[in-house]
Motif scaffolding. Sequence first.
Motif, mmCIF file in Angstrom:
data_model
loop_
_atom_site.group_PDB
_atom_site.id
_atom_site.type_symbol
_atom_site.label_atom_id
_atom_site.label_comp_id
_atom_site.label_asym_id
_atom_site.label_seq_id
_atom_site.Cartn_x
_atom_site.Cartn_y
_atom_site.Cartn_z
ATOM 1 N N ILE A 167 39.435 14.283 10.467
ATOM 2 C CA ILE A 167 39.750 15.682 10.185
ATOM 3 C C ILE A 167 38.811 16.176 9.093
ATOM 4 C CG2 ILE A 167 41.541 17.278 9.406
ATOM 5 C CD1 ILE A 167 43.586 15.233 10.454
ATOM 6 N N LYS A 168 38.154 17.306 9.345
ATOM 7 C CA LYS A 168 37.197 17.881 8.390
ATOM 8 C C LYS A 168 37.728 19.228 7.928
ATOM 9 C CE LYS A 168 33.294 15.648 10.721
ATOM 10 N NZ LYS A 168 34.058 15.132 11.877
ATOM 11 N N PRO A 169 38.435 19.278 6.804
ATOM 12 C CA PRO A 169 38.994 20.556 6.322
ATOM 13 C C PRO A 169 37.903 21.604 6.114
ATOM 14 C CG PRO A 169 39.934 18.691 5.128
ATOM 15 C CD PRO A 169 38.814 18.145 5.939
ATOM 16 N N ARG A 170 38.179 22.831 6.518
ATOM 17 C CA ARG A 170 37.162 23.890 6.511
ATOM 18 C C ARG A 170 36.769 24.285 5.085
ATOM 19 N NH1 ARG A 170 36.212 26.258 11.300
ATOM 20 N NH2 ARG A 170 37.618 25.791 13.045
ATOM 21 N N ARG A 171 37.746 24.549 4.240
ATOM 22 C CA ARG A 171 37.436 25.077 2.914
ATOM 23 C C ARG A 171 36.594 24.092 2.115
ATOM 24 N NH1 ARG A 171 39.655 24.733 -2.176
ATOM 25 N NH2 ARG A 171 39.325 26.555 -3.496
ATOM 26 N N GLU A 172 36.989 22.833 2.106
ATOM 27 C CA GLU A 172 36.265 21.837 1.326
ATOM 28 C C GLU A 172 34.846 21.639 1.849
ATOM 29 O OE1 GLU A 172 39.263 21.615 2.383
ATOM 30 O OE2 GLU A 172 40.587 21.142 0.706
ATOM 31 N N ASN A 173 34.698 21.574 3.180
ATOM 32 C CA ASN A 173 33.362 21.357 3.730
ATOM 33 C C ASN A 173 32.462 22.581 3.561
ATOM 34 O OD1 ASN A 173 33.024 18.622 5.129
ATOM 35 N ND2 ASN A 173 35.066 19.259 5.795
ATOM 36 N N THR A 174 33.060 23.775 3.555
ATOM 37 C CA THR A 174 32.254 24.965 3.251
ATOM 38 C C THR A 174 31.694 24.875 1.832
ATOM 39 O OG1 THR A 174 33.625 26.292 4.743
ATOM 40 C CG2 THR A 174 32.274 27.474 3.136
ATOM 41 N N ARG A 175 32.528 24.500 0.878
ATOM 42 C CA ARG A 175 32.073 24.386 -0.518
ATOM 43 C C ARG A 175 30.986 23.330 -0.663
ATOM 44 N NH1 ARG A 175 36.984 23.276 -4.261
ATOM 45 N NH2 ARG A 175 35.281 23.231 -5.786
ATOM 46 N N ILE A 176 31.165 22.191 0.001
ATOM 47 C CA ILE A 176 30.175 21.107 -0.110
ATOM 48 C C ILE A 176 28.832 21.545 0.448
ATOM 49 C CG2 ILE A 176 29.578 18.802 0.723
ATOM 50 C CD1 ILE A 176 32.523 18.117 0.626
ATOM 51 N N LEU A 177 28.841 22.128 1.655
ATOM 52 C CA LEU A 177 27.579 22.503 2.294
ATOM 53 C C LEU A 177 26.880 23.629 1.539
ATOM 54 C CD1 LEU A 177 28.698 22.252 6.022
ATOM 55 C CD2 LEU A 177 27.076 20.769 4.833
ATOM 56 N N GLU A 201 28.383 27.842 8.203
ATOM 57 C CA GLU A 201 28.939 28.967 8.951
ATOM 58 C C GLU A 201 30.037 28.516 9.902
ATOM 59 O OE1 GLU A 201 26.278 32.670 9.974
ATOM 60 O OE2 GLU A 201 25.163 30.830 10.421
ATOM 61 N N SER A 202 29.899 27.300 10.466
ATOM 62 C CA SER A 202 30.915 26.824 11.417
ATOM 63 C C SER A 202 32.232 26.496 10.731
ATOM 64 C CB SER A 202 30.391 25.592 12.169
ATOM 65 O OG SER A 202 30.149 24.528 11.266
ATOM 66 N N PHE A 203 32.225 26.308 9.398
ATOM 67 C CA PHE A 203 33.447 25.986 8.659
ATOM 68 C C PHE A 203 34.040 27.203 7.949
ATOM 69 C CE2 PHE A 203 31.326 21.831 8.849
ATOM 70 C CZ PHE A 203 32.363 21.026 9.279
ATOM 71 N N ALA A 204 33.212 28.155 7.566
ATOM 72 C CA ALA A 204 33.670 29.261 6.713
ATOM 73 C C ALA A 204 34.606 30.186 7.471
ATOM 74 C CB ALA A 204 32.470 30.044 6.189
ATOM 75 N N ARG A 205 35.689 30.589 6.794
ATOM 76 C CA ARG A 205 36.627 31.549 7.349
ATOM 77 C C ARG A 205 36.958 32.683 6.371
ATOM 78 N NH1 ARG A 205 35.087 29.599 11.150
ATOM 79 N NH2 ARG A 205 36.176 28.662 12.932
ATOM 80 N N SER A 206 36.980 32.419 5.089
ATOM 81 C CA SER A 206 37.368 33.439 4.125
ATOM 82 C C SER A 206 36.219 34.428 3.914
ATOM 83 C CB SER A 206 37.738 32.788 2.794
ATOM 84 O OG SER A 206 36.597 32.213 2.183
ATOM 85 N N PRO A 207 36.534 35.672 3.574
ATOM 86 C CA PRO A 207 35.469 36.677 3.315
ATOM 87 C C PRO A 207 34.548 36.262 2.161
ATOM 88 C CG PRO A 207 37.590 37.748 3.630
ATOM 89 C CD PRO A 207 37.870 36.284 3.546
ATOM 90 N N GLU A 208 35.093 35.604 1.142
ATOM 91 C CA GLU A 208 34.267 35.189 0.014
ATOM 92 C C GLU A 208 33.212 34.184 0.457
ATOM 93 O OE1 GLU A 208 37.498 35.086 0.130
ATOM 94 O OE2 GLU A 208 38.177 36.637 -1.290
#
Length: 499
Positions: A167-177, A201-208
């Motif tokens: 499982i690759k959580p979106r928020r954490e992986n967005t921050r790492i990348l 981009e494939s992980f990001a969901r929040s507007p920030e």
Amino acid sequence: MTTLARDPKGYYAVLGLDPGADAEEIRAAYRQRVKVVHPDRDPSTRAREEFRRLIEAYAVLKDVIRRAEYDSGMPYEAGDEGDFTPLPVACGTCGSLTAQPRYVVFRTVRSYLIWVKLGHLDGIFCRDCADHAAAKASIVSWLWGWWSLPGLVLTPLALLANLFGGIKPRRENTRILLRQARAFLGRGDLVLARSLVEQAESFARSPEDQARIAALLRATDGAAFGHRRRLKSRWRPGGRVFLAQALPLLALPVTIAIFALIVTRLWDRPASTVSPIAIQPATVGEIRHVAVDGLKLRMAPLPGAPVLTLLDRFTTVEVSTSTDNPDWVGVRSPAGIEGYVETRALYAGSGARFKTEWCTDNRGPPPIAGEILSRRVSGDHRLLLHNDGRRDGVVKLKTLSGSTVLSVYVPATFHIGVGGIPDGTYRIEYATGARYSRGCALFIDGMQASVLPMTVTFHYQSATANRSLTHIAEVWLSPQSNAGPRPLPLPPDRFASDD
């Protein structure tokens, strides 16, 4: 290139740990330390300051992303922009710098008969370390996950999740990348930085997060033109570790199917059909056997014709005459009697093999020592039976006309007295063998039948007769050296002819 974890603010020292401690060690150290420095236990100023530092250290180190930033020596909080250039994030297991780090959670299942404990192995991994962590989590689940009812459901789900990369959580992986992209952008590697932003981009969901991605894409526009070295994703399923995890899962349905087949024993279930039975015409000279009890052998191929004799089940006959009516056929019995029977009552082949199978299927429970298998009349006389051999036996008292009066079971090495014998003269027959079948009144294995070449007479003595003159008859199933006439062989079918 590698980077070593450091302790710039002394967070590991506060917990009394080395920088390489795992998440479980950090939690255990925090619980132990907080009991000592809690203000309720020690109200001193020094204790309050240590408690504040402990809370601050644990807040950073328990978060895998913040811990990775802390280990890099230059924490980068969300929202920091401008001239700040972070260091690249390293693999939390091997410490090597990787262009494509991921925060991955691998599930584990441990069963304890009636309940299940769900766990996880998580961290920031390079691809190789992620494969090793997936294999470790899957091995734990394979060994411990199946031993409860909930585990039978949860274990396959955990194994499938680990098989396809965890499982690759979106928020954490967005921050790492995004952090990794800024690190390589600061080094002037626009191509690599843009590839990481595109992966984010494939992980990001929040507007920030999407706003930060847009800003980094504008900053790396120069890498979008001309010849471009694209960064291939290393996180697609495949490789030797994937195959090692997939093969047992592929074999699991086959194993379940084999186990279910063994439990249900489908091959033992009789096949059902609604098709009519096809009666094959009999040809002259063909060998068949009787499939019913008491088949009537008639003088003519008619239902009401006179009966010549009755044929027992499994009697082997020879087809001697064909008829115009396929429902009837002329046969010759083993005794040489010729007549007509219904074709549907005959099955192909000799009856010997089919009789053995039927007798085995209808064997019933084994008789006990001295059990009376059949008794038709009763009286006041007694008989002693001796079986000194190694094979079980059955002894029958038959009238001179061949009717059985008494049948008794005598196991090997037993000596048994039998009472209730009526007046009369009897012929004694006996058989020995193994695996007695109640359905056929025969021994299935190694049966040998014999008849004594003499008769035994029982008659009533008056009450005034001298009891010392009373003699109890005895029968030996094995030949005695001092005995007179020896027993004569007897066909097994004749031994069981009236049962």
